[in-house]
Write an enzyme that holds these catalytic residues in place. Sequence first.
Site, short mmCIF file in Angstrom:
data_model
loop_
_atom_site.label_atom_id
_atom_site.label_comp_id
_atom_site.label_asym_id
_atom_site.label_seq_id
_atom_site.Cartn_x
_atom_site.Cartn_y
_atom_site.Cartn_z
N HIS A 58 0.81 -1.22 0.00
CA HIS A 58 0.00 0.00 0.00
C HIS A 58 0.84 1.27 0.00
O HIS A 58 0.32 2.34 -0.26
CB HIS A 58 -0.96 -0.01 1.20
CG HIS A 58 -2.05 -1.02 1.03
ND1 HIS A 58 -3.27 -0.70 0.51
CD2 HIS A 58 -2.07 -2.36 1.24
CE1 HIS A 58 -4.02 -1.79 0.43
NE2 HIS A 58 -3.31 -2.81 0.88
N ASP A 77 3.27 9.58 -1.08
CA ASP A 77 2.11 8.84 -0.59
C ASP A 77 1.82 7.71 -1.56
O ASP A 77 1.73 7.95 -2.77
CB ASP A 77 0.90 9.79 -0.50
CG ASP A 77 -0.07 9.38 0.60
OD1 ASP A 77 -0.07 8.19 0.98
OD2 ASP A 77 -0.82 10.26 1.08
C1 GDG Z 1 -1.85 3.51 3.16
C2 GDG Z 1 -0.92 4.35 2.29
C3 GDG Z 1 -2.67 4.42 0.53
C4 GDG Z 1 -8.81 9.97 7.47
N1 GDG Z 1 -9.17 10.82 8.44
C5 GDG Z 1 -10.32 10.38 8.92
C6 GDG Z 1 -10.68 9.24 8.23
N2 GDG Z 1 -9.73 9.01 7.33
C7 GDG Z 1 -9.74 7.91 6.38
C8 GDG Z 1 -9.91 8.42 4.98
C9 GDG Z 1 -9.20 7.38 4.15
C10 GDG Z 1 -8.14 6.84 5.09
O1 GDG Z 1 -8.49 7.23 6.39
C11 GDG Z 1 -6.77 7.40 4.81
O2 GDG Z 1 -6.43 7.13 3.50
P1 GDG Z 1 -4.94 6.93 3.01
O3 GDG Z 1 -4.98 6.80 1.55
O4 GDG Z 1 -4.08 7.97 3.56
O5 GDG Z 1 -4.63 5.47 3.59
P2 GDG Z 1 -3.80 4.78 4.79
O6 GDG Z 1 -4.50 3.50 5.11
O7 GDG Z 1 -3.57 5.69 5.89
O8 GDG Z 1 -2.38 4.45 4.11
C12 GDG Z 1 -1.71 5.25 1.36
C13 GDG Z 1 -3.52 3.54 1.43
O9 GDG Z 1 -2.73 2.77 2.33
C14 GDG Z 1 -4.40 2.60 0.62
O10 GDG Z 1 -3.63 1.73 -0.14
O11 GDG Z 1 -3.53 5.29 -0.16
O12 GDG Z 1 -0.83 5.93 0.50
O13 GDG Z 1 -0.04 5.13 3.10
O14 GDG Z 1 -10.07 6.36 3.78
O15 GDG Z 1 -11.27 8.53 4.71
N3 GDG Z 1 -11.81 8.56 8.45
C15 GDG Z 1 -12.63 9.01 9.44
N4 GDG Z 1 -12.32 10.10 10.17
C16 GDG Z 1 -11.21 10.83 9.94
O16 GDG Z 1 -10.95 11.81 10.62
N5 GDG Z 1 -13.75 8.35 9.69
#
Ligand code: GDG
Length: 730
Positions: free
Chosen positions: A170, A374
């Site tokens: 990821h 990212d």
């Molecule tokens: C890895 C990789 C890759 C965020 N703040 C809140 C909240 N979120 C949710 C978002 C989103 C998720 O968290 C974060 O998305 P990311 O893409 O940054 O994913 P991660 O799991 O952290 O990281 C990244 C990902 O895997 C998928 O392959 O994109 O690059 O580092 O879904 O909506 N959700 C809620 N409240 C928040 O304050 N409910």
Amino acid sequence: MRLIIVSNRMPVVVSHKNGDYQLAKGAGGLVSGLSDFLKSIEKSESDLNDYLWMGWPGMDIPKKDEDLIRGKILEKFNAAPVFLSQELMDKVYFGFCNKTIWPLFHYFPTYAKFRNYYWSEYKKLNEIFRDELLKIIEPDDIIWVHDYHLMLLPGMLREAVSNPIGFFLHIPFPSYEMYRTLPGDGRNQILEGLLGADLVGFHTHDYSQYYLTSVRRLLGVENHMGQITLPDRAAKVDTFPMGIDFEKFNGMKVCEKAPRKPGAEEMKMVLSVDRLDYSKGIARRLQGFEIFLKENPQWHEKVFLNMIVVPSRTKVSSYFALKRRLDELVGMINGAFGNIRWTPVVYQYTSLPHSELIAQYRNSNVALLTPLRDGMNLVAKEYVASLTDKKGMLILSEFTGAAKELGEAIIINPNSRGAIANAIKGALEMPEEEQIKRNELMQKRLKRYNVFRWADDFVNTLVNIRKDSQETSKKKKYTPEIADNLVKDFKKAKNRIIIVNYDGTLVPYQEDPAIAEPGENLLNLLEELQGKENTDLVILSGRSRNDLDKWLGKLPVGLTAEHGAWLRSGTNPAWELFKPLSADWKQDVMDILEMYTDRLPGSYIEEKEYSVTWNFFKADVEQADFLAREVNDHLVSITENINVQVMQGYKVIEVANSGINKGELATYWLSKKKYDYVLAIGAGWSDELLFQTLPECGYSFKVGQIQTQAKYVLKKQQDAIKLLEMLKES
Ligand code: GDG
């Protein structure tokens, strides 16, 4: 068929309150995206109709309660916990995972810490996962391992089971130059661990290529368009950009509880959402916003930055330092520009409920996402999907995986604060029709390639690759039945011929070809085989007759040197030419090759009487590849009108007289008698022609390569010796 998802954390968080265990659904992009896909499996009528999710439940569970928790989790969430101590998990998570891999893979090498004990703890975690999985895996299961915490697991599982195994990373896979800085055994073992999977998936084409380059340069394993041929199976490296559940974000009804500043109807909102992490470029974003405010007084009191930062990894010191820096920057900007009516930066260090998050996406005029690196960044996709009226503009860093798919957004290089400032202005002032047009295009794409398509594509590709690879390896597998037949036919036969190649077959490949001499045991084995009644043993080699004379000259076996230019029968030790050959062309070829040898360190020329070989297996792979094409063209152009052929082998180019190859020579040896038993064993590229020439009833074996014209595959060079020993004993 059942799909087993394996990730560090399971989709359930277990906590202990008032003497009882509470189970709650975990947060995060992977959990929410995959959960929906898994639910759709349950309803599906295809072969894949069951699933199980394995991972750590998030806390220490006393031994006595393990069965209770296991039962509850299985019943409610279709998941199976991997019980391990919080202490070990902390060590691995805050050690190798987030102090070594995370910074290195996100191009922050100065934050990366290398400790031997980090590595042993990481291995231990992967072993625990393997052991737990082995307790439950059934023959029909498909295994899909996720992310950087478990990169050794595919390899560990591959040694034990033959199920399809997939792996998805990821986070970014870094370029070779960054990856190679990883010290110790981990560097190669991680690459090999991933190769244990039949399918290794990444978010972008670049990450796939970077991984393949590291595999090539560090393990010496080549690929063809991402397809890797291993001794006993094929593996594939491919790109699967993770999507989101578009309808969920687009269709969700949320109470439009305006998160904007009360009473300020004209106030525009720039939103950012991310986990507190140095890779997210949060400080840079604030500085960009500051420049925007400095340069655009007309926007004062008309816009604010709503920055939601989700607490994370609070036990890692670099995260703690970052938190302090952000607090300072926010204070500075608000102090410099704010007033009693206006707070330019509203900073929320918290996690919001899902519906509120969507409301914030919808109500913002601009989303400002500036990661320095990212893997994907799902927030960018979620933001665009949430804009039901298609009004709003995304500003997105070019260093996110998502930028590859969201080209209609304002794509910026976040290393330039000026660029961030300009983008904010551009987005705020973009005409609505333009916003709608751009969002429409992006939404269309997000809707099509959603998280279901992503998971479906991955799983289908995985199943197909495994099926193909199993069919090939089943067809080519050297089984005890084949060994039996080999012996039975050997005993029955009246005239037998055994044709074997030397390097890689009778002796292991050596870094220095000069030291590949045969040992006493091998010489005895060859002599005894030849001594068997009605048996002819022929050694077909690309080596010079000098080498063969020196090492095998005393044996009464048939020898062929220089891929067939020279012959020597077992009964007469004089060498003869296979046919009249010329060596007039050699000097011209040597001159050219000498020039290229000077240009390619590690390459060398092997001059034989009627052929010349240019070897480059010790040279830098990229440079060699590049130059080899040029060398080949050059040699072909000067030999076009003479009776000479240029052949490209594995890390070698060979120039020889036309019509001299192992195929021609095998035909020659086979024509000597009416053989009713033919066995050939080879290891190199030049043996393929030999296999092609054998009669249908013959047995042929290739060492260590499943992609071959030979009928069967032997895993190791030692297996070739064992096979010959078995015939000797019979
Ligand atoms: C890895 C990789 C890759 C965020 N703040 C809140 C909240 N979120 C949710 C978002 C989103 C998720 O968290 C974060 O998305 P990311 O893409 O940054 O994913 P991660 O799991 O952290 O990281 C990244 C990902 O895997 C998928 O392959 O994109 O690059 O580092 O879904 O909506 N959700 C809620 N409240 C928040 O304050 N409910």
